[in-house]
Scaffold this active site. Structure first.
Site, PDB file in Angstrom:
ATOM      1  N   CYS A  99       0.806  -1.227   0.000  1.00  0.00           N
ATOM      2  CA  CYS A  99       0.000   0.000   0.000  1.00  0.00           C
ATOM      3  C   CYS A  99       0.837   1.273   0.000  1.00  0.00           C
ATOM      4  O   CYS A  99       0.293   2.368  -0.136  1.00  0.00           O
ATOM      5  CB  CYS A  99      -0.954  -0.006   1.187  1.00  0.00           C
ATOM      6  SG  CYS A  99      -1.958  -1.505   1.269  1.00  0.00           S
ATOM      7  N   HIS A 392      -9.332   2.660  -1.994  1.00  0.00           N
ATOM      8  CA  HIS A 392      -7.904   2.359  -1.856  1.00  0.00           C
ATOM      9  C   HIS A 392      -7.411   1.427  -2.959  1.00  0.00           C
ATOM     10  O   HIS A 392      -7.279   0.226  -2.758  1.00  0.00           O
ATOM     11  CB  HIS A 392      -7.659   1.739  -0.480  1.00  0.00           C
ATOM     12  CG  HIS A 392      -6.267   1.255  -0.235  1.00  0.00           C
ATOM     13  ND1 HIS A 392      -5.142   1.921  -0.684  1.00  0.00           N
ATOM     14  CD2 HIS A 392      -5.809   0.147   0.428  1.00  0.00           C
ATOM     15  CE1 HIS A 392      -4.060   1.251  -0.313  1.00  0.00           C
ATOM     16  NE2 HIS A 392      -4.442   0.174   0.347  1.00  0.00           N
ATOM     17  N   CYS A 422       0.311   2.788   6.327  1.00  0.00           N
ATOM     18  CA  CYS A 422       0.729   1.430   6.662  1.00  0.00           C
ATOM     19  C   CYS A 422       0.748   0.633   5.369  1.00  0.00           C
ATOM     20  O   CYS A 422       0.225   1.073   4.345  1.00  0.00           O
ATOM     21  CB  CYS A 422      -0.253   0.796   7.647  1.00  0.00           C
ATOM     22  SG  CYS A 422      -1.937   0.676   6.997  1.00  0.00           S
TER      23      CYS A 422
END
Length: 436
Positions: A99, A392, A422
């Site tokens: 990510c 996302h 994160c």
């Protein structure tokens, strides 16, 4: 040796974020159904170049990322170069950091500028949860290799006899960590229990995120940084993120069942990010080249940091480890920041990190600091809404965060902003930008 990070080239010029752009983000199998990450990447880079009015052949390097990679085009960056009018000699390579992927691509281009190897580059990332590399079982894969070597019909039949019906079923991409077998949702559930984060607090954060994102869109604040995406066969377009609950009501969140721990859990689909499709990119230059070409950058990179922790327990604590390092390298404290943008993978993960920012015990035991990172001022935190609302697309989120915080700082007359996330594998990323 100084703790301060010098994010400049040999001439003392800062790394300028000239502009940033993204596609609208769309829930899986909706507006971008059938559109690959590569196609979205080409789409956003083409539009970024068009808006900048920069000759594509001026781009010296493109670093791009993708988390869910397609075997047919493993180097998405090079394919984007070949599909967007850039010079065929433009350096291009792909990165992946889960990510935090587009944080990594941005830093890679920035470091190339810092070393003097180039003055102009593009970084970003794209992911599709709608166009996936559907695989086959290990047994079938083994058999297919053997079939390729078989010389007779008898050998081929013998290979087929080893297979059962279940071996022929397609295998979707894994959603669990390779090393632990835990999904991100299970990790978020683990963190909710570790830090005693209530369902009510998670739902409240999700509601806040959707409410602020709705207000942001309605105020027209994202027009400069979100393009209109025309989707093949070009009979439709998307011009707005479609995950946002525009009529979010806090009481409706309580109606959903837990998604990962049905009996005792608190993490639901409503307080988690959905699977999302989208792409983003930033145009980076040395400060001198940007000024020579007449650009007014939206921001400059002041510092950055990447960290890694153990994956077996609460591995989505990346912001709590990367942020103090980025602050130290910038010579700043948390209270010095004008704005904070933290990736909201899950409300539980976000709240856990926020809690640990203010914990002296965490700072002493985990960071070796004698004081907490700092209490987060909510008037500075994700003021436009966050990933819980926008969605996302894994590799696209980092450059969304950076672009969004730069534009908001511009609207406020400048200042410094933190973008942090994160990432799977226990990874963390943080970047501090300054805006004039």
């Amino acid at each position: 040796m100084s703790d301060r990070q010098q994010v400049t080239n040999a001439r003392g010029e800062r790394i300028a974020i000239v502009s940033g752009l993204r596609t609208p983000f769309a829930k899986q199998a909706t507006a971008f159904h059938g559109v690959s990450a590569l196609d979205m990447g080409k789409m956003v880079v083409n539009e970024l170049l068009a808006r900048s009015e920069l000759d594509p052949k001026e781009i010296e390097q493109l670093v791009y990322g993708q988390v869910v990679q397609m075997p047919a085009a493993p180097n998405i960056a090079r394919e984007i170069v070949l599909g967007t009018g850039m010079n065929v000699s433009t350096d291009a390579y792909s990165v992946t950091r889960a990510c935090a992927t587009s944080f990594q691509s941005t830093v890679n281009v920035a470091e190339s500028i810092m070393t003097g190897n180039l003055d102009i580059g593009i970084a970003g990332g794209a992911d599709s949860s709608s166009v996936l590399p559907i695989g086959v079982s290990k047994k079938l894969a083994h058999a297919l290799v053997d079939l390729n070597k078989a010389r007779s019909l008898g050998q081929r039949l013998s290979i087929f006899r080893r297979l059962g019906l279940k071996d022929l079923l397609p295998v979707p991409p894994a959603v669990a960590e390779y090393s632990t077998g835990l999904s991100m949702g299970q990790t978020a559930e683990q963190m909710a229990k570790t830090y005693n984060i209530s369902r009510a607090d998670q739902d409240a954060l999700a509601h806040r995120s959707h409410t602020l994102a709705t207000e942001t869109w309605n105020a027209g604040k994202l027009a400069e940084e979100v393009m209109v995406a025309h989707v093949p066969p070009y009979k439709a377009f998307i011009d707005r993120d479609n995950n946002i609950r525009e009529n979010s009501k806090l009481e409706s969140y309580a109606k959903l069942r837990p998604a990962f721990d049905r009996k005792h859990g608190s993490v639901t689909a409503a307080n988690s990010t959905p699977l999302t499709d989208g792409a983003s990119a930033v145009l980076l230059m040395s400060e001198g080249r940007a000024k020579a070409l007449g650009y007014t950058p939206i921001g400059y990179i002041k510092s950055y940091a990447f960290t890694a922790i153990d994956v077996w327990e609460d591995m989505l604590m990346g912001p709590s480890y990367a942020t103090p390092l980025a602050l130290k390298r910038a010579g700043m404290e948390l209270e010095d920041l004008t704005l904070i943008e933290m990736h909201e993978a899950f409300a539980a993960q976000t709240l856990a990190n926020m809690q640990m920012f203010g914990s002296k015990k965490f700072a002493e035991e985990k960071l070796g600091r004698n004081r907490a990172i700092g209490e987060i001022d909510m008037s500075k935190f994700n003021v436009l809404g966050g990933s819980l609302a926008y969605g996302h697309p894994f590799a696209a989120t980092g450059t969304r965060l950076v672009t969004q915080v730069c534009h908001e700082l511009k609207r406020r007359g400048g200042g410094t902003g933190l973008a942090t996330a994160c990432a799977a594998g226990g990874l963390g990323a943080a970047m501090i930008v300054e805006v004039e």
